[in-house]
Write a protein that holds these residues in place. Structure first.
Motif, PDB file in Angstrom:
ATOM      1  N   TRP A  32       0.806  -1.220   0.000  1.00  4.82           N
ATOM      2  CA  TRP A  32       0.000   0.000   0.000  1.00  4.82           C
ATOM      3  C   TRP A  32       0.838   1.268   0.000  1.00  4.82           C
ATOM      4  N   LYS A  33       0.385   2.219  -0.823  1.00  3.80           N
ATOM      5  CA  LYS A  33       0.983   3.547  -0.903  1.00  3.80           C
ATOM      6  C   LYS A  33      -0.153   4.545  -1.132  1.00  3.80           C
ATOM      7  N   PRO A  34       0.094   5.843  -0.877  1.00  2.00           N
ATOM      8  CA  PRO A  34      -0.931   6.832  -1.208  1.00  2.00           C
ATOM      9  C   PRO A  34      -1.213   6.829  -2.718  1.00  2.00           C
ATOM     10  N   ARG A  35      -2.467   6.943  -3.079  1.00  2.00           N
ATOM     11  CA  ARG A  35      -2.891   6.870  -4.484  1.00  2.00           C
ATOM     12  C   ARG A  35      -2.125   7.844  -5.373  1.00  2.00           C
ATOM     13  N   LEU A  36      -1.979   9.079  -4.945  1.00  2.00           N
ATOM     14  CA  LEU A  36      -1.323  10.068  -5.798  1.00  2.00           C
ATOM     15  C   LEU A  36       0.162   9.766  -5.998  1.00  2.00           C
ATOM     16  N   GLU A  37       0.787   9.136  -5.014  1.00  2.77           N
ATOM     17  CA  GLU A  37       2.185   8.725  -5.149  1.00  2.77           C
ATOM     18  C   GLU A  37       2.320   7.647  -6.235  1.00  2.77           C
ATOM     19  N   VAL A  38       1.415   6.698  -6.230  1.00  6.56           N
ATOM     20  CA  VAL A  38       1.434   5.631  -7.246  1.00  6.56           C
ATOM     21  C   VAL A  38       1.136   6.219  -8.617  1.00  6.56           C
ATOM     22  N   ARG A  39       0.150   7.096  -8.673  1.00  3.28           N
ATOM     23  CA  ARG A  39      -0.216   7.739  -9.954  1.00  3.28           C
ATOM     24  C   ARG A  39       0.979   8.473 -10.548  1.00  3.28           C
ATOM     25  N   LYS A  40       1.683   9.231  -9.728  1.00  5.79           N
ATOM     26  CA  LYS A  40       2.863   9.982 -10.181  1.00  5.79           C
ATOM     27  C   LYS A  40       3.926   9.026 -10.736  1.00  5.79           C
ATOM     28  N   ALA A  41       4.177   7.927 -10.036  1.00  2.72           N
ATOM     29  CA  ALA A  41       5.197   6.966 -10.484  1.00  2.72           C
ATOM     30  C   ALA A  41       4.791   6.319 -11.807  1.00  2.72           C
ATOM     31  N   LEU A  42       3.517   6.054 -11.983  1.00  3.29           N
ATOM     32  CA  LEU A  42       3.050   5.450 -13.237  1.00  3.29           C
ATOM     33  C   LEU A  42       3.148   6.441 -14.395  1.00  3.29           C
ATOM     34  N   LEU A  43       2.714   7.677 -14.161  1.00  5.00           N
ATOM     35  CA  LEU A  43       2.729   8.679 -15.221  1.00  5.00           C
ATOM     36  C   LEU A  43       4.132   9.102 -15.610  1.00  5.00           C
ATOM     37  N   SER A  44       5.047   9.116 -14.664  1.00  4.81           N
ATOM     38  CA  SER A  44       6.430   9.523 -14.948  1.00  4.81           C
ATOM     39  C   SER A  44       7.244   8.415 -15.600  1.00  4.81           C
ATOM     40  N   GLY A  45       6.723   7.194 -15.557  1.00  2.00           N
ATOM     41  CA  GLY A  45       7.484   6.057 -16.089  1.00  2.00           C
ATOM     42  C   GLY A  45       8.386   5.417 -15.058  1.00  2.00           C
ATOM     43  N   GLU A  46       8.405   5.964 -13.853  1.00  4.04           N
ATOM     44  CA  GLU A  46       9.221   5.388 -12.778  1.00  4.04           C
ATOM     45  C   GLU A  46       8.792   3.951 -12.505  1.00  4.04           C
ATOM     46  N   ASN A  47       7.482   3.694 -12.571  1.00  2.00           N
ATOM     47  CA  ASN A  47       6.958   2.332 -12.466  1.00  2.00           C
ATOM     48  C   ASN A  47       6.618   1.889 -13.887  1.00  2.00           C
ATOM     49  N   PRO A  48       7.331   0.903 -14.429  1.00  2.00           N
ATOM     50  CA  PRO A  48       7.144   0.522 -15.841  1.00  2.00           C
ATOM     51  C   PRO A  48       5.881  -0.274 -16.127  1.00  2.00           C
ATOM     52  N   TYR A  49       5.138  -0.647 -15.108  1.00  2.00           N
ATOM     53  CA  TYR A  49       3.960  -1.469 -15.347  1.00  2.00           C
ATOM     54  C   TYR A  49       2.779  -0.574 -15.510  1.00  2.00           C
TER      55      TYR A  49
END
Length: 184
Positions: free
Chosen positions: A167-184
């Motif tokens: 679990w992480k804060p939703r906006l933190e996950v969203r930022k990682a996904l949109l920036s490409g930091e999380n490749p999935y």
């Protein structure tokens, strides 16, 4: 054409398997009271009346949505029904949004609501849920309120003890996904 045929067969198989699902019993007052006690224990400033109200809503609203959304199967089978157009609602993000929205309507003075997200990995898709904490505390100090994982039957636990998800804060996950930091 073969993709459509496969989708049709997969949907029919899921519906057939869904017919074998056993409906879980609804919550008892002792279930609600146990959650209320755990919410109260989040901190000395938590109002016992608010804790009881939050627990009651978490259980009753989960059951209400289960009925309204016609959730009769496990979470994964119900997801397939939503994705294939057999149901309109019931994905984890639907549950998270509905639960946080409903609980926020109470304007709790001593409790905060959070939208928790477990980011996707190579072996797991993204998952969303509601969380509750004492006012001003991090969601990590609170409880996860997850009606999705048990097909509309509320699962709750201290956030740090729910190791099934990261679990992480939703906006933190969203930022990682949109920036490409999380490749999935």
């Amino acid at each position: 054409m073969s993709r459509r045929l496969f989708t049709l067969w997969a949907a029919l198989a899921l519906l057939a398997l869904g017919g074998c699902a056993v409906s879980k019993p609804t919550a008892t007052q002792s279930d609600v009271d146990a959650l209320a006690q755990t919410i109260r224990a989040l901190g000395p400033e938590v109002d016992p009346v608010e804790a009881q109200k939050a627990a009651t809503i978490a259980y009753s609203y989960s059951q209400q949505l289960k009925k309204e959304w016609n959730v009769t199967d496990s979470a994964i089978i119900h997801n397939a029904k939503v994705i294939n157009g057999f149901r309109e609602f019931g994905l984890c993000n639907d549950w998270a949004q509905a639960m946080t929205t409903r609980l926020k309507q109470e304007n709790f003075r001593t409790l905060d609501l959070h939208w928790a997200t477990s980011p996707p990995t190579a072996f797991r898709i993204i998952h969303h849920s509601a969380a509750i904490s004492a006012k001003g505390d991090s969601m990590y100090d609170g409880l996860i309120l997850d009606p999705w994982r048990n097909g509309g039957v509320l699962y709750w636990a201290p956030m740090r003890e729910d190791t099934r998800y990261n679990w992480k804060p939703r906006l933190e996950v969203r930022k990682a996904l949109l920036s490409g930091e999380n490749p999935y």
